[in-house]
Design a protein around this motif. Structure first.
Motif, PDB file in Angstrom:
ATOM      1  N   GLY A  82      -1.611  -5.381  -1.358  1.00 17.88           N
ATOM      2  CA  GLY A  82      -2.652  -5.173  -0.217  1.00 17.88           C
ATOM      3  C   GLY A  82      -3.316  -6.777   0.661  1.00 17.88           C
ATOM      4  O   GLY A  82      -3.412  -6.063   1.805  1.00 17.88           O
ATOM      5  N   ALA A 113      -3.969  -1.358   2.565  1.00 16.64           N
ATOM      6  CA  ALA A 113      -4.255  -2.726   2.768  1.00 16.64           C
ATOM      7  C   ALA A 113      -6.030  -2.283   1.156  1.00 16.64           C
ATOM      8  O   ALA A 113      -5.892  -2.989   0.803  1.00 16.64           O
ATOM      9  N   HIS A 159      -4.388  -0.192  -1.714  1.00 20.10           N
ATOM     10  CA  HIS A 159      -4.011  -0.814  -2.453  1.00 20.10           C
ATOM     11  C   HIS A 159      -5.048  -2.111  -2.869  1.00 20.10           C
ATOM     12  O   HIS A 159      -5.143  -2.266  -4.179  1.00 20.10           O
ATOM     13  N   PHE A 160      -6.419  -2.931  -2.351  1.00 16.70           N
ATOM     14  CA  PHE A 160      -7.512  -3.519  -3.335  1.00 16.70           C
ATOM     15  C   PHE A 160      -8.005  -2.846  -4.063  1.00 16.70           C
ATOM     16  O   PHE A 160      -8.361  -2.790  -4.830  1.00 16.70           O
TER      17      PHE A 160
END
Length: 70
Positions: A40, A52, A55-56
């Motif tokens: 991320g 990003a 992914h976070f």
């Protein structure tokens, strides 16, 4: 090993190579919150905000303390 290599590339500012290395790390272990978090960070540096954020979010789902890291 891939995560370590990705971190080295990230610190050198080579975000494309970091992305490749973190991608390899995630392909081997999809349960690593740290790998999702680092990917991320890398994607954010590459201007890929939506990826990003995904992914976070995955990092936070695997380990809630990553929600407070950003």
């Amino acid at each position: 090993l891939h995560r370590l290599r990705g971190t080295a590339h990230y610190r050198l500012g080579d975000y494309k190579q970091a992305q490749v290395a973190f991608g390899q790390a995630l392909s081997l272990d999809k349960s690593s919150a740290l790998s999702y978090f680092l990917m991320g960070c890398t994607l954010a540096k590459l201007g890929q905000g939506a990826s990003a954020a995904a992914h976070f979010h995955q990092a936070e789902m695997l380990d809630p303390h990553y929600g407070a890291e950003r």
